[in-house]
Every structure is written in C-alpha cells, then in structure tokens.
Design a protein around this motif. Structure first.
Motif, PDB file in Angstrom:
ATOM      1  N   ARG A 172     -44.796  16.532  10.830  1.00 29.53           N
ATOM      2  CA  ARG A 172     -43.639  15.647  10.708  1.00 29.53           C
ATOM      3  C   ARG A 172     -42.363  16.478  10.756  1.00 29.53           C
ATOM      4  N   ALA A 173     -41.384  15.976  11.504  1.00 25.33           N
ATOM      5  CA  ALA A 173     -40.115  16.705  11.613  1.00 25.33           C
ATOM      6  C   ALA A 173     -39.363  16.732  10.289  1.00 25.33           C
ATOM      7  N   GLY A 174     -39.611  15.734   9.426  1.00 28.63           N
ATOM      8  CA  GLY A 174     -38.927  15.702   8.139  1.00 28.63           C
ATOM      9  C   GLY A 174     -39.258  16.886   7.255  1.00 28.63           C
ATOM     10  N   VAL A 175     -40.437  17.464   7.449  1.00 33.96           N
ATOM     11  CA  VAL A 175     -40.817  18.641   6.653  1.00 33.96           C
ATOM     12  C   VAL A 175     -39.875  19.804   6.946  1.00 33.96           C
ATOM     13  N   LEU A 176     -39.450  19.937   8.201  1.00 33.85           N
ATOM     14  CA  LEU A 176     -38.519  21.005   8.562  1.00 33.85           C
ATOM     15  C   LEU A 176     -37.188  20.836   7.829  1.00 33.85           C
ATOM     16  N   THR A 177     -36.762  19.597   7.651  1.00 28.92           N
ATOM     17  CA  THR A 177     -35.527  19.342   6.903  1.00 28.92           C
ATOM     18  C   THR A 177     -35.675  19.740   5.442  1.00 28.92           C
ATOM     19  N   VAL A 178     -36.829  19.414   4.855  1.00 34.22           N
ATOM     20  CA  VAL A 178     -37.071  19.784   3.456  1.00 34.22           C
ATOM     21  C   VAL A 178     -37.074  21.306   3.305  1.00 34.22           C
ATOM     22  N   VAL A 179     -37.725  21.990   4.227  1.00 30.58           N
ATOM     23  CA  VAL A 179     -37.769  23.457   4.176  1.00 30.58           C
ATOM     24  C   VAL A 179     -36.362  24.033   4.319  1.00 30.58           C
ATOM     25  N   ALA A 180     -35.551  23.452   5.219  1.00 28.90           N
ATOM     26  CA  ALA A 180     -34.183  23.939   5.403  1.00 28.90           C
ATOM     27  C   ALA A 180     -33.357  23.744   4.136  1.00 28.90           C
ATOM     28  N   VAL A 181     -33.535  22.627   3.447  1.00 32.43           N
ATOM     29  CA  VAL A 181     -32.814  22.390   2.196  1.00 32.43           C
ATOM     30  C   VAL A 181     -33.214  23.426   1.147  1.00 32.43           C
ATOM     31  N   LEU A 182     -34.504  23.718   1.065  1.00 25.77           N
ATOM     32  CA  LEU A 182     -34.964  24.737   0.114  1.00 25.77           C
ATOM     33  C   LEU A 182     -34.389  26.111   0.450  1.00 25.77           C
ATOM     34  N   LEU A 183     -34.315  26.430   1.737  1.00 22.24           N
ATOM     35  CA  LEU A 183     -33.724  27.702   2.138  1.00 22.24           C
ATOM     36  C   LEU A 183     -32.234  27.745   1.801  1.00 22.24           C
ATOM     37  N   ALA A 184     -31.552  26.612   1.933  1.00 30.77           N
ATOM     38  CA  ALA A 184     -30.134  26.558   1.559  1.00 30.77           C
ATOM     39  C   ALA A 184     -29.953  26.805   0.072  1.00 30.77           C
ATOM     40  N   VAL A 185     -30.890  26.282  -0.733  1.00 37.33           N
ATOM     41  CA  VAL A 185     -30.837  26.538  -2.177  1.00 37.33           C
ATOM     42  C   VAL A 185     -31.045  28.023  -2.453  1.00 37.33           C
ATOM     43  N   VAL A 186     -31.985  28.629  -1.732  1.00 38.88           N
ATOM     44  CA  VAL A 186     -32.225  30.072  -1.887  1.00 38.88           C
ATOM     45  C   VAL A 186     -30.979  30.870  -1.492  1.00 38.88           C
ATOM     46  N   ALA A 187     -30.271  30.392  -0.465  1.00 35.60           N
ATOM     47  CA  ALA A 187     -29.056  31.089  -0.029  1.00 35.60           C
ATOM     48  C   ALA A 187     -27.982  31.119  -1.106  1.00 35.60           C
ATOM     49  N   LEU A 188     -28.058  30.203  -2.064  1.00 35.80           N
ATOM     50  CA  LEU A 188     -27.068  30.146  -3.141  1.00 35.80           C
ATOM     51  C   LEU A 188     -27.422  31.043  -4.316  1.00 35.80           C
ATOM     52  N   THR A 189     -28.530  31.757  -4.245  1.00 39.42           N
ATOM     53  CA  THR A 189     -28.963  32.588  -5.372  1.00 39.42           C
ATOM     54  C   THR A 189     -27.965  33.677  -5.777  1.00 39.42           C
ATOM     55  N   PRO A 190     -27.115  34.225  -4.863  1.00 33.44           N
ATOM     56  CA  PRO A 190     -26.132  35.216  -5.338  1.00 33.44           C
ATOM     57  C   PRO A 190     -25.247  34.713  -6.468  1.00 33.44           C
ATOM     58  N   VAL A 191     -25.042  33.388  -6.544  1.00 35.21           N
ATOM     59  CA  VAL A 191     -24.238  32.838  -7.645  1.00 35.21           C
ATOM     60  C   VAL A 191     -24.921  33.077  -8.980  1.00 35.21           C
ATOM     61  N   ALA A 192     -26.266  33.041  -8.975  1.00 36.63           N
ATOM     62  CA  ALA A 192     -27.034  33.217 -10.213  1.00 36.63           C
ATOM     63  C   ALA A 192     -27.393  34.673 -10.475  1.00 36.63           C
ATOM     64  N   LEU A 193     -26.928  35.591  -9.639  1.00 43.02           N
ATOM     65  CA  LEU A 193     -27.254  37.011  -9.805  1.00 43.02           C
ATOM     66  C   LEU A 193     -25.973  37.839  -9.890  1.00 43.02           C
ATOM     67  N   PRO A 194     -25.194  37.670 -10.956  1.00 41.96           N
ATOM     68  CA  PRO A 194     -23.941  38.434 -11.057  1.00 41.96           C
ATOM     69  C   PRO A 194     -24.173  39.940 -11.176  1.00 41.96           C
ATOM     70  N   GLY A 195     -25.313  40.333 -11.744  1.00 35.56           N
ATOM     71  CA  GLY A 195     -25.591  41.766 -11.855  1.00 35.56           C
ATOM     72  C   GLY A 195     -25.752  42.412 -10.495  1.00 35.56           C
ATOM     73  N   LEU A 196     -26.452  41.737  -9.585  1.00 35.38           N
ATOM     74  CA  LEU A 196     -26.625  42.264  -8.232  1.00 35.38           C
ATOM     75  C   LEU A 196     -25.294  42.325  -7.499  1.00 35.38           C
TER      76      LEU A 196
END
Length: 246
Positions: A62-86
């Motif tokens: 299903r093509a919708g799965v690709l959208t879900v995966v992309a959203v999860l990757l976008a969330v991962v891309a925001l991890t620098p906000v939660a890693l001030p030490g890095l």
C-alpha cells in the motif's frame, strides 16, 4: 537494475536539495569549524532515510505505508532538538566569536531543515515510482509547485533575513513592524498559493479517477491489410508443410 538506478537518482536529487539548504543556512549563520560535522550529519541522515524508504518500497503493498514511514523519518529528523548535549559538542568546534550564545540554535536549524527537505523529496519520488510500477494514478494532492517556490523564497539571504528580523524583535526597532508585515504577507501568499494548488490537484485527480477507460482503438486499413497478409502467409506455410509431410 532499473530500480537501482532509479533509487540512485532519488538519492542524488534529495542529497542536492539537502546540501543546498544546509549550505544556504550555514552561509547565513556564518558557520565556521563546526559546519563540517553538520554536513556529515545531513549526508548520513539522507542516506539512512532513503534506505528505510527503499525497504518499505520493497515490502509494502500500500502506498499509504510509505507516507507513514516518511512521517516517522520526519520525527527522527527532529531529534537534534532533544539532544542539546550533542549540539553543544558540535558547537564547541565553532571559531566564530559573533555567534556565541546562538550557535546551538543555528546548528539545530542547519541539521533539521535539510533533513526534513530530504525526507520530503524522497517520499515524493519513492511514492511516485511505487504508484507507477503498480499501475495506480501517480498524481498527488501535495502542492509541489508551492513547496518549491517556498523553498526558493525562504531559503535565500533576503527571506532568511526577514524571518530572523521578525522573530528577533528588539526594543526601539522602528523597522520591525515593516519587516513583520512583509514576512506575514509573504507567508499568507504562500498559504493561499498552496490552497489553490491543492484544489486544482484535487479536481484533476478526481477527474482522472472518474474518467471511463479508453475504448480500444480501431485498426487502420493498413494494419488490417498487414494482418490479413500475415494470416494468409501463415496458412500457406501450414498447407505447404502439411503437403510435404504426406
């Protein structure tokens, strides 16, 4: 083999977009010694994101799965906000005395914005290829034209300067109202443009999905004559072969 070359092309396109965004931000924020690590992080995330999307492309039905995966990757891309030490470790490599106290915010933006753009580009390209391979309609409702215009308008020295001037209000700044008005008007224009494009794409998509299947094409006289000649030749050949056997 065609799929391999297709995904290599997707990687190059998304990498180009991400690096252009990172270089533009780095130049605007006067990045120095820490920028090498920023580029390394952007490149690594872009490769990792496409690998995850390629795996999802291979296993999903299903093509919708690709959208879900992309959203999860976008969330991962925001991890620098939660890693001030890095971020602080990267900022320790900065040699620019004029960015002291703000380099952490600059580095965070230099990591997040290119990563999000890479995921967006990869999602669009991978989803389009999946739909095409499976014979589905590849037109999407996402306003790609507005997205490209927004990237060009915002990620340039003037656009970034207006955004920074709007967000960093200081007392006694007589030009702030003008800067904020221009910024707000520009963002409002982009929102209206996005709404119009989404509406047009929705109409086009509905029209394509509701259109009746194409009727089979009538053969031309030349094609009928050629087909008749081929049948005659085959029948003659079969009769000759039958006579020889007897």
């Amino acid at each position: 083999m065609a799929a391999v070359f297709a995904f290599l092309g997707m990687l190059l396109i998304s990498m180009l977009v991400a690096l252009l965004a990172a270089l533009q931000l780095g130049d605007f924020f006067n990045a120095s010694g820490e920028f090498g690590l920023v580029i390394l992080g952007v490149v690594a995330f872009t490769i990792l994101a496409l690998a995850v999307l390629a795996l999802a492309y291979r296993v999903t039905r299903r093509a919708g799965v690709l959208t879900v995966v992309a959203v999860l990757l976008a969330v991962v891309a925001l991890t620098p906000v939660a890693l001030p030490g890095l971020i602080q470790k990267i900022a320790d490599r900065s040699h620019n005395p004029y960015t002291v106290g703000t380099e952490n915010t600059h580095i965070t933006l230099e990591l997040i914005v290119p990563a999000l753009l890479a995921v967006l580009v990869q999602w669009g390209l991978v989803r389009r290829r999946w739909l095409r391979v499976h014979g589905d309609e590849e037109l999407t409702r996402w306003p790609w034209v507005t997205t490209a215009v927004a990237g060009l308008v915002i990620l340039n020295p003037f656009g970034l300067a207006f955004l920074q001037g709007t967000l960093n209000r200081s007392g006694g700044d007589l030009l702030w109202e003008f800067v904020a008005t221009v910024t707000g008007a520009g963002l409002a224009a982009l929102l209206v443009m996005a709404w119009i494009e989404c509406y047009i794409r929705e109409r086009m998509l509905n029209r394509r999905l509701e259109a009746p299947p194409l009727a089979p094409r009538e053969p031309t006289p030349d094609e009928l004559l050629r087909e008749t000649s081929q049948k005659t030749s085959q029948e003659t050949s079969q009769e000759t072969s039958h006579v020889r056997n007897h």
